[in-house]
Design a protein around this motif. Structure first.
Motif, PDB file in Angstrom:
ATOM      1  N   ALA A 334      63.310  57.212  40.383  1.00 51.32           N
ATOM      2  CA  ALA A 334      63.384  58.631  40.737  1.00 51.32           C
ATOM      3  C   ALA A 334      62.976  59.514  39.566  1.00 51.32           C
ATOM      4  O   ALA A 334      62.309  60.550  39.751  1.00 51.32           O
ATOM      5  CB  ALA A 334      64.804  58.973  41.189  1.00 51.32           C
ATOM      6  N   LEU A 335      63.347  59.113  38.355  1.00 50.06           N
ATOM      7  CA  LEU A 335      62.966  59.866  37.160  1.00 50.06           C
ATOM      8  C   LEU A 335      61.452  59.839  36.963  1.00 50.06           C
ATOM      9  O   LEU A 335      60.836  60.870  36.649  1.00 50.06           O
ATOM     10  CB  LEU A 335      63.682  59.284  35.933  1.00 50.06           C
ATOM     11  CG  LEU A 335      63.360  59.914  34.575  1.00 50.06           C
ATOM     12  CD1 LEU A 335      63.626  61.411  34.581  1.00 50.06           C
ATOM     13  CD2 LEU A 335      64.170  59.227  33.471  1.00 50.06           C
ATOM     14  N   LYS A 336      60.829  58.685  37.160  1.00 44.36           N
ATOM     15  CA  LYS A 336      59.364  58.598  37.071  1.00 44.36           C
ATOM     16  C   LYS A 336      58.710  59.530  38.079  1.00 44.36           C
ATOM     17  O   LYS A 336      57.725  60.211  37.767  1.00 44.36           O
ATOM     18  CB  LYS A 336      58.911  57.158  37.304  1.00 44.36           C
ATOM     19  CG  LYS A 336      59.213  56.198  36.170  1.00 44.36           C
ATOM     20  CD  LYS A 336      58.751  54.777  36.519  1.00 44.36           C
ATOM     21  CE  LYS A 336      59.030  53.809  35.389  1.00 44.36           C
ATOM     22  NZ  LYS A 336      58.623  52.425  35.748  1.00 44.36           N
ATOM     23  N   ASP A 337      59.243  59.569  39.294  1.00 43.46           N
ATOM     24  CA  ASP A 337      58.690  60.440  40.331  1.00 43.46           C
ATOM     25  C   ASP A 337      58.817  61.913  39.934  1.00 43.46           C
ATOM     26  O   ASP A 337      57.877  62.706  40.130  1.00 43.46           O
ATOM     27  CB  ASP A 337      59.403  60.213  41.663  1.00 43.46           C
ATOM     28  CG  ASP A 337      59.044  58.884  42.307  1.00 43.46           C
ATOM     29  OD1 ASP A 337      58.024  58.276  41.904  1.00 43.46           O
ATOM     30  OD2 ASP A 337      59.794  58.440  43.210  1.00 43.46           O
ATOM     31  N   LEU A 338      59.977  62.285  39.393  1.00 43.89           N
ATOM     32  CA  LEU A 338      60.176  63.669  38.975  1.00 43.89           C
ATOM     33  C   LEU A 338      59.190  64.047  37.882  1.00 43.89           C
ATOM     34  O   LEU A 338      58.571  65.128  37.930  1.00 43.89           O
ATOM     35  CB  LEU A 338      61.619  63.872  38.502  1.00 43.89           C
ATOM     36  CG  LEU A 338      61.955  65.251  37.913  1.00 43.89           C
ATOM     37  CD1 LEU A 338      61.656  66.368  38.910  1.00 43.89           C
ATOM     38  CD2 LEU A 338      63.412  65.294  37.468  1.00 43.89           C
ATOM     39  N   ILE A 339      59.032  63.181  36.895  1.00 41.12           N
ATOM     40  CA  ILE A 339      58.102  63.459  35.793  1.00 41.12           C
ATOM     41  C   ILE A 339      56.685  63.631  36.329  1.00 41.12           C
ATOM     42  O   ILE A 339      55.934  64.525  35.891  1.00 41.12           O
ATOM     43  CB  ILE A 339      58.188  62.347  34.737  1.00 41.12           C
ATOM     44  CG1 ILE A 339      59.548  62.406  34.015  1.00 41.12           C
ATOM     45  CG2 ILE A 339      57.049  62.447  33.723  1.00 41.12           C
ATOM     46  CD1 ILE A 339      59.843  61.209  33.139  1.00 41.12           C
ATOM     47  N   LYS A 340      56.306  62.815  37.291  1.00 43.98           N
ATOM     48  CA  LYS A 340      54.980  62.938  37.911  1.00 43.98           C
ATOM     49  C   LYS A 340      54.869  64.239  38.700  1.00 43.98           C
ATOM     50  O   LYS A 340      53.843  64.943  38.626  1.00 43.98           O
ATOM     51  CB  LYS A 340      54.719  61.748  38.826  1.00 43.98           C
ATOM     52  CG  LYS A 340      53.334  61.764  39.474  1.00 43.98           C
ATOM     53  CD  LYS A 340      53.101  60.518  40.313  1.00 43.98           C
ATOM     54  CE  LYS A 340      51.710  60.536  40.937  1.00 43.98           C
ATOM     55  NZ  LYS A 340      51.471  59.320  41.756  1.00 43.98           N
ATOM     56  N   ASN A 341      55.910  64.599  39.420  1.00 42.05           N
ATOM     57  CA  ASN A 341      55.885  65.792  40.271  1.00 42.05           C
ATOM     58  C   ASN A 341      55.814  67.092  39.482  1.00 42.05           C
ATOM     59  O   ASN A 341      55.433  68.132  40.039  1.00 42.05           O
ATOM     60  CB  ASN A 341      57.112  65.818  41.186  1.00 42.05           C
ATOM     61  CG  ASN A 341      57.065  64.746  42.256  1.00 42.05           C
ATOM     62  OD1 ASN A 341      55.991  64.235  42.584  1.00 42.05           O
ATOM     63  ND2 ASN A 341      58.226  64.394  42.812  1.00 42.05           N
ATOM     64  N   ILE A 342      56.170  67.055  38.194  1.00 39.88           N
ATOM     65  CA  ILE A 342      56.064  68.256  37.353  1.00 39.88           C
ATOM     66  C   ILE A 342      54.863  68.176  36.415  1.00 39.88           C
ATOM     67  O   ILE A 342      54.728  68.983  35.498  1.00 39.88           O
ATOM     68  CB  ILE A 342      57.360  68.504  36.559  1.00 39.88           C
ATOM     69  CG1 ILE A 342      57.694  67.331  35.635  1.00 39.88           C
ATOM     70  CG2 ILE A 342      58.520  68.805  37.508  1.00 39.88           C
ATOM     71  CD1 ILE A 342      58.850  67.584  34.685  1.00 39.88           C
ATOM     72  N   GLY A 343      53.994  67.186  36.643  1.00 34.45           N
ATOM     73  CA  GLY A 343      52.745  67.095  35.887  1.00 34.45           C
ATOM     74  C   GLY A 343      52.885  66.642  34.455  1.00 34.45           C
ATOM     75  O   GLY A 343      52.030  66.950  33.617  1.00 34.45           O
ATOM     76  N   CYS A 344      53.936  65.875  34.164  1.00 31.44           N
ATOM     77  CA  CYS A 344      54.172  65.442  32.783  1.00 31.44           C
ATOM     78  C   CYS A 344      53.984  63.943  32.588  1.00 31.44           C
ATOM     79  O   CYS A 344      54.336  63.411  31.525  1.00 31.44           O
ATOM     80  CB  CYS A 344      55.574  65.845  32.335  1.00 31.44           C
ATOM     81  SG  CYS A 344      55.780  67.620  32.119  1.00 31.44           S
ATOM     82  N   ASP A 345      53.432  63.254  33.579  1.00 32.74           N
ATOM     83  CA  ASP A 345      53.278  61.803  33.460  1.00 32.74           C
ATOM     84  C   ASP A 345      52.149  61.401  32.528  1.00 32.74           C
ATOM     85  O   ASP A 345      52.010  60.224  32.196  1.00 32.74           O
ATOM     86  CB  ASP A 345      53.073  61.160  34.845  1.00 32.74           C
ATOM     87  CG  ASP A 345      51.953  61.810  35.640  1.00 32.74           C
ATOM     88  OD1 ASP A 345      51.701  63.020  35.453  1.00 32.74           O
ATOM     89  OD2 ASP A 345      51.340  61.122  36.468  1.00 32.74           O
ATOM     90  N   ASP A 346      51.342  62.386  32.067  1.00 36.51           N
ATOM     91  CA  ASP A 346      50.269  62.056  31.124  1.00 36.51           C
ATOM     92  C   ASP A 346      50.645  62.369  29.672  1.00 36.51           C
ATOM     93  O   ASP A 346      49.823  62.231  28.764  1.00 36.51           O
ATOM     94  CB  ASP A 346      48.984  62.794  31.495  1.00 36.51           C
ATOM     95  CG  ASP A 346      49.148  64.316  31.489  1.00 36.51           C
ATOM     96  OD1 ASP A 346      50.300  64.792  31.380  1.00 36.51           O
ATOM     97  OD2 ASP A 346      48.126  65.021  31.596  1.00 36.51           O
ATOM     98  N   LEU A 347      51.892  62.777  29.438  1.00 40.23           N
ATOM     99  CA  LEU A 347      52.328  62.994  28.049  1.00 40.23           C
ATOM    100  C   LEU A 347      52.266  61.678  27.282  1.00 40.23           C
ATOM    101  O   LEU A 347      52.721  60.644  27.769  1.00 40.23           O
ATOM    102  CB  LEU A 347      53.762  63.531  28.012  1.00 40.23           C
ATOM    103  CG  LEU A 347      53.965  65.031  28.224  1.00 40.23           C
ATOM    104  CD1 LEU A 347      55.448  65.333  28.345  1.00 40.23           C
ATOM    105  CD2 LEU A 347      53.355  65.830  27.080  1.00 40.23           C
TER     106      LEU A 347
END
Length: 396
Positions: A334-347
């Motif tokens: 769920a945390l991975k999904d949230l990070i992706k949903n706010i556009g931060c998965d490429d940090l």
């Protein structure tokens, strides 16, 4: 969860859209204010500084502005701000902006009447741990961001650039704000990436406070509530900054996460991030926490899984439908999904002035400068395990 605890929040929290207008009529704790704010332009561009100055003038209160605070606030500015307050006979402090100016305002409030250097009073690292003996000036907090929760806790985090130490400090009740005006209308100007970083700072305050070995009924309630609100509303605020329903929900989630800080505590994830941004101040605190989060919480979920299913449930996961052994890791998904949903998965930590070869030094810094937070972990982490988490962050 502990069955023996204290609950004491002496801050008058004035919450809601438009409530900044009440500053002109509410009882304030002094006659001349030092307004501590950021070195950036947003508080001027969007009229927030003039709004506060005009309200104080209408109230018959004089004010002086100290506007040098950096995104990662530093010791030199605490000392300089305290001198400005002394030179102008200010008898209370207003922190206006994000966590950095409000934290700095707390530290300045300590130093106006107390002798020596601020670092003389710091516990941990090279701090001398001396007692604060003279009165701390009263503080009014006016946050323009939703993330740190510093408006509802006594803690302040300052960086000593000479020693590369970023350490938290606070006094109960002296560094609790007397009044905090939390007006979501002041937060609509935050750009999407900072909205995301700040919201995740509040998220991790809640998650860490829920896992801390000093958690208690109030902190648990606040923490799960913040996790639920941030998971639901942060993607909306990142997508549309003018979404007042989302902004209001996040403003409360941030304040509520500050209440988690006041009734429980952060744990070692924050110590580890402070090391990252002490070594490279260009690492925004929330971004550093996001980059640490998956390796860090995966490690904790493997070692002490018991509290993770409740956090997953707060994020909307039907944990009861999962096999029991899969429930803790549902939080990580769920945390991975949230990070992706706010556009931060490429940090990526490798995009900063940091290198995998520094992992041992980063662990040493984290466990020395803010080693106390490691004692509040639900699992006793070794230095080798801390190094390994940092290494996984660099490996992606």
């Amino acid at each position: 969860m502990n069955s023996s605890f204290n609950f004491y929040i002496p801050t008058n929290i004035v919450f809601g859209p438009g409530r900044i207008k009440e500053l002109a009529s509410m009882e304030l704790p002094g006659e001349k204010a030092l307004i501590v704010t950021t070195a950036g332009k947003s508080v001027i561009k969007f009229g927030y500084l003039d709004m506060v100055k005009d309200a104080l003038k209408e109230h018959g209160i004089d004010s002086v502005v100290y506007n040098k605070i950096l995104p990662n606030p530093i010791l030199d500015h605490v000392m300089e701000g305290a001198q400005v307050a002394r030179d102008n006979n200010c008898d209370f402090i207003i922190g206006l902006g994000g966590g950095s100016p409000i934290d700095s305002a707390k530290s300045i409030a300590i130093m106006v009447n107390n002798p020596g250097n601020y670092w003389d009073y710091i516990h941990g690292g090279t701090g001398k741990g001396q007692p604060v003996t003279e009165p701390v000036l009263p503080l009014v907090a006016i946050p323009t961001t939703a993330g740190t929760g510093t408006e509802s806790d006594p803690w302040t985090v300052i960086t000593n650039m000479e020693t590369q130490e970023k350490i938290g400090f606070g006094l109960v009740p002296q560094t609790f704000p007397v009044i905090s005006i939390v007006d979501p209308e002041l937060m609509v100007s935050i750009p999407p990436h900072l909205t995301a970083y700040q919201g995740m700072d509040a998220f991790f305050h809640a998650a860490e406070g829920y896992l801390a070995n000093i958690s208690q009924p109030a902190s648990d309630h606040f923490a799960l509530g913040s996790i639920e609100l941030i998971n639901k509303y942060l993607p909306r605020a990142v997508k549309d900054g003018s979404d007042m329903e989302a902004r209001t929900a996040l403003a409360w989630a941030s304040t509520q996460s500050g209440l988690v800080e006041s009734t429980s505590s952060c744990i070692s994830q924050h110590s580890m991030e402070h090391a990252l941004s002490a070594f490279d101040p260009s690492v925004t605190h929330g971004a550093g926490l996001i980059m640490l989060s998956i390796p860090y919480f995966t490690f904790m979920a493997e070692k002490v899984p018991a509290r993770f299913p409740a956090m997953a449930k707060a994020m909307g996961v039907d944990v009861d439908a999962l096999p029991e052994n899969e429930r803790p890791m549902a939080f990580i998904s769920a945390l991975k999904d949230l990070i992706k949903n706010i556009g931060c998965d490429d940090l990526n930590i490798n995009d900063f002035k940091l290198d995998k070869s520094q992992c041992e030094a980063l662990a040493e810094n984290a466990m020395t400068a803010m080693g106390f937070l490691f004692s509040l972990d639900p699992y006793e982490m070794s230095k080798e395990e801390c190094v390994a988490i940092f290494e996984k962050v660099f490996e992606g």
